[in-house]
Design an enzyme around this catalytic site. Structure first.
Site, mmCIF file in Angstrom:
data_model
loop_
_atom_site.group_PDB
_atom_site.id
_atom_site.type_symbol
_atom_site.label_atom_id
_atom_site.label_comp_id
_atom_site.label_asym_id
_atom_site.label_seq_id
_atom_site.Cartn_x
_atom_site.Cartn_y
_atom_site.Cartn_z
ATOM 1 N NE ARG A 208 -59.040 -47.314 8.655
ATOM 2 C CZ ARG A 208 -59.050 -47.995 9.803
ATOM 3 N NH1 ARG A 208 -58.036 -47.914 10.637
ATOM 4 N NH2 ARG A 208 -60.069 -48.775 10.100
ATOM 5 C CG HIS B 14 -56.704 -57.517 13.234
ATOM 6 N ND1 HIS B 14 -57.500 -58.063 14.219
ATOM 7 C CD2 HIS B 14 -57.526 -56.739 12.484
ATOM 8 C CE1 HIS B 14 -58.747 -57.643 14.062
ATOM 9 N NE2 HIS B 14 -58.785 -56.829 13.021
ATOM 10 N N GLY C 206 -61.199 -60.868 9.197
ATOM 11 C CA GLY C 206 -61.924 -61.246 7.967
ATOM 12 C C GLY C 206 -61.054 -61.802 6.859
ATOM 13 N NE ARG D 128 -66.619 -61.087 1.601
ATOM 14 C CZ ARG D 128 -67.285 -60.994 2.742
ATOM 15 N NH1 ARG D 128 -67.840 -62.053 3.266
ATOM 16 N NH2 ARG D 128 -67.409 -59.843 3.349
ATOM 17 N NE ARG E 268 -62.455 -51.703 19.384
ATOM 18 C CZ ARG E 268 -62.418 -51.469 18.089
ATOM 19 N NH1 ARG E 268 -63.521 -51.402 17.387
ATOM 20 N NH2 ARG E 268 -61.268 -51.330 17.486
ATOM 21 N N GLY F 114 -57.602 -62.485 6.962
ATOM 22 C CA GLY F 114 -56.656 -63.492 7.467
ATOM 23 C C GLY F 114 -57.333 -64.827 7.725
ATOM 24 C CD GLU F 115 -60.939 -64.806 11.825
ATOM 25 O OE1 GLU F 115 -62.132 -65.128 11.624
ATOM 26 O OE2 GLU F 115 -60.588 -64.011 12.719
ATOM 27 C CG ASN F 116 -63.148 -65.722 6.261
ATOM 28 O OD1 ASN F 116 -63.589 -66.805 6.617
ATOM 29 N ND2 ASN F 116 -63.371 -64.603 6.931
ATOM 30 C CG ASN G 211 -67.089 -51.660 18.931
ATOM 31 O OD1 ASN G 211 -66.819 -50.458 18.989
ATOM 32 N ND2 ASN G 211 -66.542 -52.477 18.039
ATOM 33 C CD GLU H 200 -61.202 -56.840 17.675
ATOM 34 O OE1 GLU H 200 -60.740 -55.753 18.015
ATOM 35 O OE2 GLU H 200 -61.645 -57.068 16.523
#
Ligand code: ADP
Length: 592
Positions: free
Chosen positions: A218, A185, A307, A261, A68, A309-311, A7, A365
């Site tokens: 953004r 995502h 990041g 965080r 990628r 969504g998972e945490n 990537n 990914e």
């Protein structure tokens, strides 16, 4: 197979070496990031050399490289083996993604010259969205301006959305094609995606990755009038670019930076800007969940990944609370415990009674890129580019036996070839016949040659109404017990007791095509028409396999009209070779 996944960004090169044959061990064999490209003499070439040196010292082979690539433009519907023309096409997409495609391409060039003897595959972020319906990809501006400048929605994060959707379907024990999913995502970049029929039908990022959700730096959605106001107030285009891309989102709102965080910590301490940043973020995501459920006309599952969504259980709670009206009930304990790992990548956070399932899914990914690389190399179609079946629209026509032909056109007549048609050996004739039914007549129906053992007249349902005859749906050649009809030719009129049918829709396939699609003669399949103005799925499509056939689906004019396919001139047999009909075998059902 060991796939090196690269990537290449403008200042970093992220590399992972993945053994795709060990799905139970998803940890990469090697993982490294080379930073500071563009400074201190570090180039993409030297970064690739550093990665390869590290791979060599680890003694792991590199069998293939998966790259990628952010933007695949209009051209790439799926992952592709890279050659010079693919490089050129990726370069041509650079204007659509000026920050991403040039470094992606620099990485590809450096890696191809360092590893010239292994295959290199490009995997595109846009590919999963390649079949967005027109209503979703069109911006409501002057159509000529949009066309001239290529202004349309493309969508990004496709590799991630596609990967987590597959994992979710597996977890739910249902085919992905049967599910309506909203995938969220939420990382530094963030996007929402509506997934139906196994592919993206709506997504929040647009022409560029600036659109949609609030992101780390953004803005996402903003009134375009605000941009005009800022430009009028004296801001330069570059300043506007920096504002929207680097100084907005969570960072711009909170004033403490892009990392959720830090923002959550400060919010807990009472910082009002941080609280607002969290609220604006979650409110925007909720709007998209509701909007996409409405756009799909229903919802089976919501996926949260990346990041945030998972945490962040608290962000998930803000997003999914009070969705009972949609049939989604969050289970607070499950949400708090909802940890995902590479070994256990899916955690369910909806309650037992929730009709809509909420799932936290760990995205990967690099693994998705490695797998797509293997798929391309195995010469199987990549998931996003289903094989296209050309469609031929048959207008009403007839086949005659020798005796009936003679009675209609004269004892000494023979069929006159007008033009060849696509199935080998068949041709349209100059001769035409009139059909006479109890209610009405249809003149000028084209004869197809050569002559056959049995007369067969193929009409549409609409024609049957006009004639006043109810004909059965039949496979070609199966005329026994079909409907009667009166035929009128220049030399006589013949009443046949049977032979009028409504042709069963079917696909002709060469033996090799059948192998590729995994079907056999006599199977019935579903074929989806997508990308046009009136998409639909045809069920009960008969597969006819022979070494003499060429791949082609045959439908009649009613069926073509229903899917808004060009049915051409009336009274003739029309071959459209339709490009707009991205027909695909969606699901096969075998009839015994
Ligand atoms: P990228 O889009 O760069 O791949 P990630 O998916 O790694 O980003 O997401 C990174 C972001 O995820 C971080 O900037 C941070 O905002 C968020 N994040 C990661 N861990 C947590 C956590 N435990 N709590 C809240 N947010 C987190």
């Amino acid at each position: 197979m060991n796939v090196l996944v690269l990537n290449a960004g403008s200042s970093t090169l992220k590399a992972k070496l993945i053994d795709t044959e060990k799905p139970e061990k998803p940890e990469p064999l090697l993982s490294m990031t080379v930073e500071r490209i563009g400074t201190d003499g570090v180039t993409h070439e030297s970064a690739v050399a550093t990665v390869l040196a590290s791979a060599a010292s680890s003694t792991h082979r590199v069998d293939a490289v998966g790259h990628r690539v952010v933007h695949g433009g209009e051209r790439f519907m799926g992952a592709t083996l890279i050659d010079a023309s693919v490089e050129a096409a990726i370069d041509a997409c650079s204007q659509l993604a000026p920050l991403h495609n040039p470094p992606n391409l620099a990485g590809i060039r450096a890696a191809r010259s360092a590893l010239p003897n292994v295959p290199h595959v490009a995997v595109f972020d846009t590919a999963f969205h390649a079949r967005l319906p027109r209503r979703a990809k069109t911006y409501a501006i002057d159509a000529a301006v949009a066309e001239k400048h290529g202004i349309r929605r493309y969508g990004f994060h496709g590799t991630s959305h596609g990967y987590v959707a597959e994992l979710a379907a597996k977890h739910l024990g249902r085919p992905l094609a049967d599910l309506r999913i909203v995938s969220l995502h939420l990382g530094n970049g963030a996007s929402a995606c509506a997934i139906e029929l196994g592919h993206s039908t709506e997504t929040s990022m647009g022409l560029t990755p600036l659109d949609g959700l609030v992101m780390g730096t953004r803005s996402g959605d903003i009134d375009p009038g605000a941009l005009i106001a800022l430009l009028r107030a004296g801001m330069s285009v570059d300043e506007l670019d920096t504002l929207l891309g680097k100084k907005s989102g969570l960072a711009g709102l909170s004033g403490v930076g892009p990392d959720l965080r830090d923002i959550e910590r400060r919010a807990a301490e009472g910082d009002d800007r941080c609280r607002l940043a969290i609220n604006v973020f979650s409110h925007r995501v909720r709007k998209y969940v509701g909007a996409y459920a409405a756009a799909m006309g229903g919802l089976d599952a919501v996926i949260l990944t990346a990041g945030i969504g998972e945490n962040s259980a608290s962000m998930r709670q803000r997003i999914l609370q009070r969705f009972d009206f949609l049939g989604l009930v969050l289970d607070d304990d499950r949400n708090t415990d909802g940890k995902v790992t590479h070994e256990r990548p899916v955690a369910e956070i909806s309650g037992e009674t929730s009709r809509v399932r909420a799932l936290v899914v760990k995205t990967n990914e690099e693994l998705a890129i490695a797998r797509q690389t293997v798929t391309v190399l195995a010469q199987l179609a990549p998931p996003a580019s289903a094989p296209v079946i050309p469609i031929a629209v048959s207008a009403r026509h007839l086949h005659l036996d020798r005796d009936t032909f003679a009675r209609l056109f004269g004892q000494d007549a023979t069929p006159t070839r007008y033009k060849d048609i696509s199935q080998p050996g068949q041709y349209a004739c100059e001769e035409k016949v009139n059909l006479i039914g109890p209610r009405g007549r249809i003149d000028g129906v084209r004869l197809l040659g050569p002559l056959r053992p049995k007369t067969q007249v193929e009409v549409s349902r609409t024609d049957e109404f006009k004639l006043g005859i109810d004909a059965p749906i039949r496979d070609s050649g199966q005329v026994a017990g079909s409907a009667p009809i009166v035929l009128e030719g220049p030399k006589g009129t013949v009443s046949i007791p049977e032979g009028l049918i409504c042709a069963k829709r079917h696909v002709h396939m060469h033996t090799e095509d059948a192998k590729r699609f995994g079907v056999k003669d006599g199977d019935e399949i579903e074929v989806a028409i997508t990308g046009g103005p009136r998409d639909l799925v045809f069920g009960d499509v008969l597969v006819r396999v022979s070494d003499r056939y060429k791949l082609e689906m045959h439908i009649d004019t009613d069926e073509a009209n229903a899917a808004e396919l060009d049915s051409g001139k009336d009274g003739d047999l029309v071959y459209t070779g339709v490009d707009m009909a991205k027909a695909e075998v969606r699901e096969k059902r075998i009839v015994s």
